[in-house]
Write an enzyme that holds these catalytic residues in place. Structure first.
Site, PDB file in Angstrom:
ATOM      1  N   ASP A 167       0.848  -1.192   0.000  1.00 57.81           N
ATOM      2  CA  ASP A 167       0.000   0.000   0.000  1.00 57.81           C
ATOM      3  C   ASP A 167       0.887   1.247   0.000  1.00 57.81           C
ATOM      4  O   ASP A 167       1.881   1.312   0.728  1.00 57.81           O
ATOM      5  CB  ASP A 167      -0.908   0.001   1.231  1.00 57.81           C
ATOM      6  CG  ASP A 167      -1.868   1.175   1.232  1.00 57.81           C
ATOM      7  OD1 ASP A 167      -2.934   1.056   0.604  1.00 57.81           O
ATOM      8  OD2 ASP A 167      -1.550   2.202   1.863  1.00 57.81           O
ATOM      9  N   ASN A 175      -2.662  12.826  -3.963  1.00 57.43           N
ATOM     10  CA  ASN A 175      -3.809  13.259  -4.782  1.00 57.43           C
ATOM     11  C   ASN A 175      -4.282  14.655  -4.406  1.00 57.43           C
ATOM     12  O   ASN A 175      -4.584  15.484  -5.274  1.00 57.43           O
ATOM     13  CB  ASN A 175      -4.960  12.265  -4.629  1.00 57.43           C
ATOM     14  CG  ASN A 175      -4.787  11.027  -5.489  1.00 57.43           C
ATOM     15  OD1 ASN A 175      -4.155  11.087  -6.542  1.00 57.43           O
ATOM     16  ND2 ASN A 175      -5.337   9.917  -5.049  1.00 57.43           N
ATOM     17  N   HIS A 180      -4.888  14.395  -9.045  1.00 54.38           N
ATOM     18  CA  HIS A 180      -5.122  12.994  -9.375  1.00 54.38           C
ATOM     19  C   HIS A 180      -4.309  12.542 -10.590  1.00 54.38           C
ATOM     20  O   HIS A 180      -3.990  11.355 -10.708  1.00 54.38           O
ATOM     21  CB  HIS A 180      -6.619  12.748  -9.615  1.00 54.38           C
ATOM     22  CG  HIS A 180      -7.421  12.787  -8.355  1.00 54.38           C
ATOM     23  ND1 HIS A 180      -7.567  11.693  -7.536  1.00 54.38           N
ATOM     24  CD2 HIS A 180      -8.111  13.789  -7.759  1.00 54.38           C
ATOM     25  CE1 HIS A 180      -8.319  12.003  -6.495  1.00 54.38           C
ATOM     26  NE2 HIS A 180      -8.664  13.288  -6.604  1.00 54.38           N
ATOM     27  N   ASP A 184      -2.116   9.266 -10.520  1.00 57.91           N
ATOM     28  CA  ASP A 184      -2.176   8.179 -11.510  1.00 57.91           C
ATOM     29  C   ASP A 184      -0.775   7.832 -12.024  1.00 57.91           C
ATOM     30  O   ASP A 184      -0.462   6.653 -12.249  1.00 57.91           O
ATOM     31  CB  ASP A 184      -3.072   8.572 -12.680  1.00 57.91           C
ATOM     32  CG  ASP A 184      -4.552   8.531 -12.333  1.00 57.91           C
ATOM     33  OD1 ASP A 184      -4.897   8.002 -11.255  1.00 57.91           O
ATOM     34  OD2 ASP A 184      -5.367   9.026 -13.137  1.00 57.91           O
ATOM     35  N   GLU A 210      -4.920   2.244  -4.103  1.00 56.42           N
ATOM     36  CA  GLU A 210      -3.453   2.303  -4.087  1.00 56.42           C
ATOM     37  C   GLU A 210      -2.841   1.027  -3.523  1.00 56.42           C
ATOM     38  O   GLU A 210      -1.674   1.006  -3.130  1.00 56.42           O
ATOM     39  CB  GLU A 210      -2.966   3.514  -3.281  1.00 56.42           C
ATOM     40  CG  GLU A 210      -3.284   3.463  -1.802  1.00 56.42           C
ATOM     41  CD  GLU A 210      -4.621   4.095  -1.436  1.00 56.42           C
ATOM     42  OE1 GLU A 210      -4.748   4.559  -0.295  1.00 56.42           O
ATOM     43  OE2 GLU A 210      -5.529   4.113  -2.297  1.00 56.42           O
TER      44      GLU A 210
END
Length: 288
Positions: A167, A175, A180, A184, A210
């Protein structure tokens, strides 16, 4: 990226003929000279389509098709059986083994190319259903299928199976502060790092958000912990475009029961890594 085709035939003349027909196509070609070679090339080349001869040394095409179709990693591969045999029972046997289509030799080049085009299209559709569109890794559906397959193998052979759950630390801040789009990019970059640090037989996937998972066949808890630490260090030292340095927390567990237990134990170990300061690996305690 061009489509990938694996030609499997022990006849150099047949392989040469197929290469000539496919030379005008936007495809990447690989060749195998027998069944065992085909399985090895499948694992490394990961073709979209396989043109597979039936009668070959070491391992025939029927057995190759069975093994390829039994492995969830290769479920998208479209297999066209190629053989000189014309009996109906041989055709049925080939299709029962998992082949998607069947062409007899000598083949008509236009007919074969039409079937190859159709096979590549169907392979793409099937692959899209099991791939995470952002990272290109397997999605949750693909992971669940691979996990069930590997657990069944563990029950048959007793070989070890481990799972790493990973994680991204403080990903919400990435973010929120960087947007975002940058988030990404971090996910895609992390997926590439995971791929680089995986063996051919490992099964990486995006678990959701994630979170990523890596299934490690034939790997003990100790071996998986070492692999997780290598991955953690690789992420920590990597410069992510637009985000700088990012860290991950990882949990490791070894299969001792069903799939739910393995996922739960690795998830709990990952949560322990988060609670104890992040950017570390925690190992689940083996069940007595």
């Amino acid at each position: 990226m061009p489509d990938k085709i694996l030609i499997v035939d022990d006849s150099n003349m047949v392989r040469k003929t197929l290469r000539r027909h496919l030379a005008r196509e936007d495809v990447q070609l690989e060749e195998a000279v027998d069944g065992q070679d085909a399985l090895e090339k499948t694992a490394t080349f990961l073709p979209d389509l396989m043109v597979l001869d039936v009668m070959m040394p070491r391992l025939d095409g029927i057995e190759v098709a069975k093994r390829v179709k039994a492995d969830p990693r290769f479920s998208h591969i479209y297999i066209i059986m190629l053989t000189a045999m014309r009996e109906v029972q041989d055709e049925v046997k080939g299709l029962d083994s998992g082949a998607d289509d069947y062409v007899t030799k000598p083949f008509n080049s236009e007919t074969l190319m039409a079937r190859i085009h159709r096979g590549l299209r169907l392979s793409k559709e099937k692959s899209a259903a099991t791939r995470d569109p952002l990272t290109g890794l397997g999605n949750r559906r693909a992971f669940d299928a691979s996990l069930a397959h590997e657990l069944a193998r563990v029950q048959r052979s007793g070989s070890p199976l481990s799972l790493i759950m990973c994680d991204i630390d403080h990903f919400k801040k990435v973010n929120d502060s960087l947007g975002h789009e940058t988030g990404d990019l971090v996910l895609k970059e992390l997926a590439e790092i995971i791929k680089i640090n995986c063996r051919e037989l490992d099964v990486p996937a995006r678990f959701g958000g994630e979170e990523f998972v890596i299934l490690l066949p034939d790997t003990t808890l100790e071996g998986a912990a070492l692999a997780a630490e290598r991955l953690r260090a690789a992420v920590e030292t990597h410069a992510f475009p637009g985000a700088g340095h990012v860290t991950v927390s990882l949990g490791v567990a070894q299969a001792s029961g069903n799939s739910e237990n393995l996922v739960k134990e690795s998830d709990q170990a990952m949560y322990a890594a988060k609670q104890s300061g992040r950017n570390r690996v925690c190992v689940a305690q083996p069940v007595p």
